[in-house]
Design a protein around this motif. Structure first.
Motif, PDB file in Angstrom:
ATOM      1  N   GLN A 128     -30.174  43.405  57.593  1.00 33.15           N
ATOM      2  CA  GLN A 128     -30.398  42.446  56.474  1.00 33.15           C
ATOM      3  C   GLN A 128     -31.368  41.455  57.184  1.00 33.15           C
ATOM      4  OE1 GLN A 128     -26.927  40.957  54.626  1.00 33.15           O
ATOM      5  NE2 GLN A 128     -25.976  43.093  54.633  1.00 33.15           N
ATOM      6  N   GLN A 129     -32.601  41.505  56.655  1.00 34.91           N
ATOM      7  CA  GLN A 129     -33.485  40.334  56.896  1.00 34.91           C
ATOM      8  C   GLN A 129     -33.893  40.534  58.670  1.00 34.91           C
ATOM      9  OE1 GLN A 129     -31.890  36.625  55.963  1.00 34.91           O
ATOM     10  NE2 GLN A 129     -32.817  36.883  53.890  1.00 34.91           N
ATOM     11  N   ASN A 130     -33.796  41.832  59.065  1.00 33.17           N
ATOM     12  CA  ASN A 130     -34.004  42.364  60.379  1.00 33.17           C
ATOM     13  C   ASN A 130     -32.927  42.039  61.377  1.00 33.17           C
ATOM     14  OD1 ASN A 130     -36.843  43.359  59.624  1.00 33.17           O
ATOM     15  ND2 ASN A 130     -37.454  41.103  59.646  1.00 33.17           N
ATOM     16  N   GLN A 131     -31.840  41.654  60.710  1.00 33.34           N
ATOM     17  CA  GLN A 131     -30.668  41.672  61.433  1.00 33.34           C
ATOM     18  C   GLN A 131     -29.283  42.626  61.132  1.00 33.34           C
ATOM     19  OE1 GLN A 131     -30.334  39.194  63.994  1.00 33.34           O
ATOM     20  NE2 GLN A 131     -32.449  38.718  63.746  1.00 33.34           N
ATOM     21  N   PRO A 132     -28.663  43.042  62.229  1.00 33.72           N
ATOM     22  CA  PRO A 132     -27.495  43.874  61.840  1.00 33.72           C
ATOM     23  C   PRO A 132     -26.610  43.217  61.288  1.00 33.72           C
ATOM     24  CG  PRO A 132     -27.588  43.596  64.200  1.00 33.72           C
ATOM     25  CD  PRO A 132     -28.801  42.883  63.831  1.00 33.72           C
ATOM     26  N   VAL A 133     -25.851  43.477  60.291  1.00 32.26           N
ATOM     27  CA  VAL A 133     -24.861  42.890  59.576  1.00 32.26           C
ATOM     28  C   VAL A 133     -23.594  43.838  59.676  1.00 32.26           C
ATOM     29  CG1 VAL A 133     -23.811  41.708  57.436  1.00 32.26           C
ATOM     30  CG2 VAL A 133     -26.097  41.355  58.352  1.00 32.26           C
ATOM     31  N   PRO A 134     -22.447  43.450  60.132  1.00 29.62           N
ATOM     32  CA  PRO A 134     -21.361  44.391  60.246  1.00 29.62           C
ATOM     33  C   PRO A 134     -20.597  43.955  58.835  1.00 29.62           C
ATOM     34  CG  PRO A 134     -21.012  42.758  61.790  1.00 29.62           C
ATOM     35  CD  PRO A 134     -22.262  42.327  61.379  1.00 29.62           C
ATOM     36  N   ILE A 135     -20.134  44.967  58.067  1.00 33.31           N
ATOM     37  CA  ILE A 135     -19.313  44.852  56.858  1.00 33.31           C
ATOM     38  C   ILE A 135     -18.066  45.689  56.858  1.00 33.31           C
ATOM     39  CG2 ILE A 135     -19.207  45.230  54.628  1.00 33.31           C
ATOM     40  CD1 ILE A 135     -22.522  45.101  54.600  1.00 33.31           C
ATOM     41  N   THR A 136     -16.977  45.124  56.720  1.00 30.55           N
ATOM     42  CA  THR A 136     -15.491  45.867  56.495  1.00 30.55           C
ATOM     43  C   THR A 136     -15.255  45.979  55.135  1.00 30.55           C
ATOM     44  OG1 THR A 136     -14.298  43.685  56.403  1.00 30.55           O
ATOM     45  CG2 THR A 136     -14.738  44.626  58.652  1.00 30.55           C
ATOM     46  N   LEU A 137     -14.587  47.257  54.963  1.00 32.08           N
ATOM     47  CA  LEU A 137     -14.387  47.730  53.543  1.00 32.08           C
ATOM     48  C   LEU A 137     -12.909  48.356  53.484  1.00 32.08           C
ATOM     49  CD1 LEU A 137     -15.391  48.987  50.870  1.00 32.08           C
ATOM     50  CD2 LEU A 137     -15.946  51.179  52.274  1.00 32.08           C
ATOM     51  N   THR A 138     -12.388  47.657  52.568  1.00 31.68           N
ATOM     52  CA  THR A 138     -10.755  47.778  52.382  1.00 31.68           C
ATOM     53  C   THR A 138     -10.430  48.314  50.873  1.00 31.68           C
ATOM     54  OG1 THR A 138     -10.388  46.296  54.061  1.00 31.68           O
ATOM     55  CG2 THR A 138      -8.522  46.912  52.691  1.00 31.68           C
ATOM     56  N   ALA A 139      -9.738  49.410  50.569  1.00 32.42           N
ATOM     57  CA  ALA A 139      -9.408  49.689  49.346  1.00 32.42           C
ATOM     58  C   ALA A 139      -8.241  48.770  48.771  1.00 32.42           C
ATOM     59  CB  ALA A 139      -8.853  51.074  49.395  1.00 32.42           C
ATOM     60  N   ILE A 140      -8.105  48.411  47.423  1.00 32.57           N
ATOM     61  CA  ILE A 140      -6.968  47.455  46.909  1.00 32.57           C
ATOM     62  C   ILE A 140      -6.128  48.815  46.390  1.00 32.57           C
ATOM     63  CG2 ILE A 140      -6.105  45.814  45.474  1.00 32.57           C
ATOM     64  CD1 ILE A 140      -9.260  44.683  45.520  1.00 32.57           C
ATOM     65  N   SER A 141      -5.097  48.926  47.188  1.00 34.25           N
ATOM     66  CA  SER A 141      -4.504  50.168  46.832  1.00 34.25           C
ATOM     67  C   SER A 141      -3.656  50.293  45.423  1.00 34.25           C
ATOM     68  CB  SER A 141      -3.023  50.299  47.700  1.00 34.25           C
ATOM     69  OG  SER A 141      -2.282  49.246  47.543  1.00 34.25           O
ATOM     70  N   ASP A 189     -17.220  59.936  44.651  1.00 34.57           N
ATOM     71  CA  ASP A 189     -17.929  59.358  45.782  1.00 34.57           C
ATOM     72  C   ASP A 189     -17.466  58.151  46.304  1.00 34.57           C
ATOM     73  OD1 ASP A 189     -19.303  61.929  46.037  1.00 34.57           O
ATOM     74  OD2 ASP A 189     -21.179  61.030  45.438  1.00 34.57           O
ATOM     75  N   LEU A 190     -17.183  57.097  45.486  1.00 31.67           N
ATOM     76  CA  LEU A 190     -16.701  55.900  45.779  1.00 31.67           C
ATOM     77  C   LEU A 190     -15.267  56.092  46.500  1.00 31.67           C
ATOM     78  CD1 LEU A 190     -17.576  53.374  42.781  1.00 31.67           C
ATOM     79  CD2 LEU A 190     -18.287  53.377  44.935  1.00 31.67           C
ATOM     80  N   THR A 191     -14.349  56.954  45.805  1.00 25.00           N
ATOM     81  CA  THR A 191     -13.020  57.007  46.141  1.00 25.00           C
ATOM     82  C   THR A 191     -12.949  57.606  47.488  1.00 25.00           C
ATOM     83  OG1 THR A 191     -12.330  57.302  43.805  1.00 25.00           O
ATOM     84  CG2 THR A 191     -10.808  57.877  45.574  1.00 25.00           C
ATOM     85  N   ALA A 192     -13.912  58.723  47.523  1.00 22.11           N
ATOM     86  CA  ALA A 192     -13.769  59.505  49.013  1.00 22.11           C
ATOM     87  C   ALA A 192     -14.444  58.831  50.259  1.00 22.11           C
ATOM     88  CB  ALA A 192     -14.823  60.795  49.045  1.00 22.11           C
ATOM     89  N   GLY A 193     -15.260  57.675  49.696  1.00 20.95           N
ATOM     90  CA  GLY A 193     -15.928  56.711  50.788  1.00 20.95           C
ATOM     91  C   GLY A 193     -14.824  55.880  51.186  1.00 20.95           C
ATOM     92  N   LEU A 194     -14.061  55.409  50.006  1.00 23.13           N
ATOM     93  CA  LEU A 194     -12.972  54.272  50.629  1.00 23.13           C
ATOM     94  C   LEU A 194     -11.976  55.098  51.663  1.00 23.13           C
ATOM     95  CD1 LEU A 194     -12.388  52.413  47.524  1.00 23.13           C
ATOM     96  CD2 LEU A 194     -13.309  51.283  49.254  1.00 23.13           C
ATOM     97  N   LYS A 195     -11.745  56.189  51.446  1.00 24.32           N
ATOM     98  CA  LYS A 195     -10.807  56.855  52.461  1.00 24.32           C
ATOM     99  C   LYS A 195     -11.409  57.277  53.783  1.00 24.32           C
ATOM    100  CE  LYS A 195      -8.381  59.307  48.707  1.00 24.32           C
ATOM    101  NZ  LYS A 195      -7.897  60.725  48.108  1.00 24.32           N
ATOM    102  N   GLY A 196     -12.584  57.663  53.683  1.00 23.96           N
ATOM    103  CA  GLY A 196     -13.194  57.648  55.053  1.00 23.96           C
ATOM    104  C   GLY A 196     -13.948  56.664  55.561  1.00 23.96           C
ATOM    105  N   CYS A 197     -14.225  55.602  54.969  1.00 23.76           N
ATOM    106  CA  CYS A 197     -15.338  54.421  55.544  1.00 23.76           C
ATOM    107  C   CYS A 197     -14.466  53.236  55.682  1.00 23.76           C
ATOM    108  CB  CYS A 197     -16.596  54.591  54.994  1.00 23.76           C
ATOM    109  SG  CYS A 197     -17.739  53.131  55.283  1.00 23.76           S
ATOM    110  N   LYS A 198     -14.142  52.711  56.648  1.00 30.47           N
ATOM    111  CA  LYS A 198     -13.519  51.464  56.963  1.00 30.47           C
ATOM    112  C   LYS A 198     -14.462  50.449  57.417  1.00 30.47           C
ATOM    113  CE  LYS A 198      -9.849  53.522  55.830  1.00 30.47           C
ATOM    114  NZ  LYS A 198      -9.567  53.590  54.292  1.00 30.47           N
ATOM    115  N   ALA A 199     -15.544  50.570  58.059  1.00 27.18           N
ATOM    116  CA  ALA A 199     -16.434  49.580  58.594  1.00 27.18           C
ATOM    117  C   ALA A 199     -17.910  50.218  58.818  1.00 27.18           C
ATOM    118  CB  ALA A 199     -16.132  48.880  59.817  1.00 27.18           C
ATOM    119  N   PHE A 200     -18.938  49.301  58.224  1.00 29.09           N
ATOM    120  CA  PHE A 200     -20.476  50.064  58.745  1.00 29.09           C
ATOM    121  C   PHE A 200     -21.130  48.628  58.913  1.00 29.09           C
ATOM    122  CE2 PHE A 200     -19.672  49.528  54.166  1.00 29.09           C
ATOM    123  CZ  PHE A 200     -20.820  48.762  53.494  1.00 29.09           C
TER     124      PHE A 200
END
Length: 242
Positions: free
Chosen positions: A155-168, A140-151
């Motif tokens: 947090q504390q009632n505030q939207p926090v954007p997070i970017t996700l990048t695999a270390i190849s 699931d972690l590996t599949a998520g890294l392929k299909g998810c780049k940002a979400f």
């Protein structure tokens, strides 16, 4: 409470920022390579036994820890992804490791903080009832890294954007590395995480830093792999696995 295997869960991000504020090219194929799980008895370890195996300041000179702050738990409220889609949610659930999907029986986590307060390392060991469950988490972690780049998470009632990048260079069978970047408390928090399966157990080492103080990725990757090798070796030795 949400402090998990990770980088940037709702509380992990905030906790890292608080710790930092208060005090202010590796291959990924070392001894951390996962065992097949044949004859592995890690599934019988207790939370106290696992906690006794966690990294200490002797493993990372220049850092300190407070054992009274170690986390031991087997249930948690899931972080809900408000933007990013199902693959990002699946990734976050796997990163948390406490979803009922995996049947986690032991979760132990410790934070090591740099003496200067400019960096923190999170060491977590999760034990599942079988190698198959641990392998499902890694998948699931590996599949998520392929299909998810940002979400986005709240947090504390505030939207926090997070970017996700695999270390190849740190992605392979039963091991995966990735970085995240998120804005929190006026700073950009960057993390690098290395996750390794060893039989029915999963080891996660995460380094978190404020962006302006961040350790260059090749150096951070080398640290993660080295500490993972130590933690995986300690876990194997405790169960008599070569």
């Amino acid at each position: 409470m949400r402090i998990g295997i990770k980088y940037g869960s709702a509380v992990a991000v905030t906790a890292a920022a608080v710790l930092l504020a208060a005090a202010c090219g590796a291959s990924g194929k070392g001894a951390s390579a996962a065992s097949s799980g044949n004859g592995h008895s890690a599934a019988g370890l207790t939370d106290d036994q696992v906690e006794s195996l966690l990294l200490t300041d002797k493993d990372q000179p220049g850092y300190y820890f407070d054992a009274s702050l170690d986390v031991k738990q087997t249930t948690d409220s899931p972080a809900l992804v408000t933007a990013g889609g199902s693959e990002c949610q699946s990734f976050r659930d796997a990163e948390n490791a406490l979803s009922t999907k995996y049947g986690t029986t032991v979760y132990a986590m410790r934070v090591l903080t740099e003496n200067s307060g400019a960096d923190m390392i999170q060491d977590a060991v999760m034990v599942m009832p079988s190698t198959e469950k641990a392998s499902a988490l890694m998948s699931d972690l590996t599949a998520g890294l392929k299909g998810c780049k940002a979400f986005t998470e709240t947090q504390q009632n505030q939207p926090v954007p997070i970017t996700l990048t695999a270390i190849s260079q740190m992605v392979g069978p039963d091991h995966v590395g990735y970085t995240t970047s998120s804005g929190t408390q006026g700073d950009t928090l960057v993390t690098a995480t290395y996750v390794v399966r060893v039989g029915p157990a999963v080891v996660s080492i995460m380094e978190a830093d404020i962006a302006k103080y961040a350790v260059p990725l090749p150096q951070a990757s080398a640290t993660l792999v080295r500490l993972s090798d130590v933690q995986v070796g300690r876990l194997k030795s405790a169960e008599g696995v070569s």
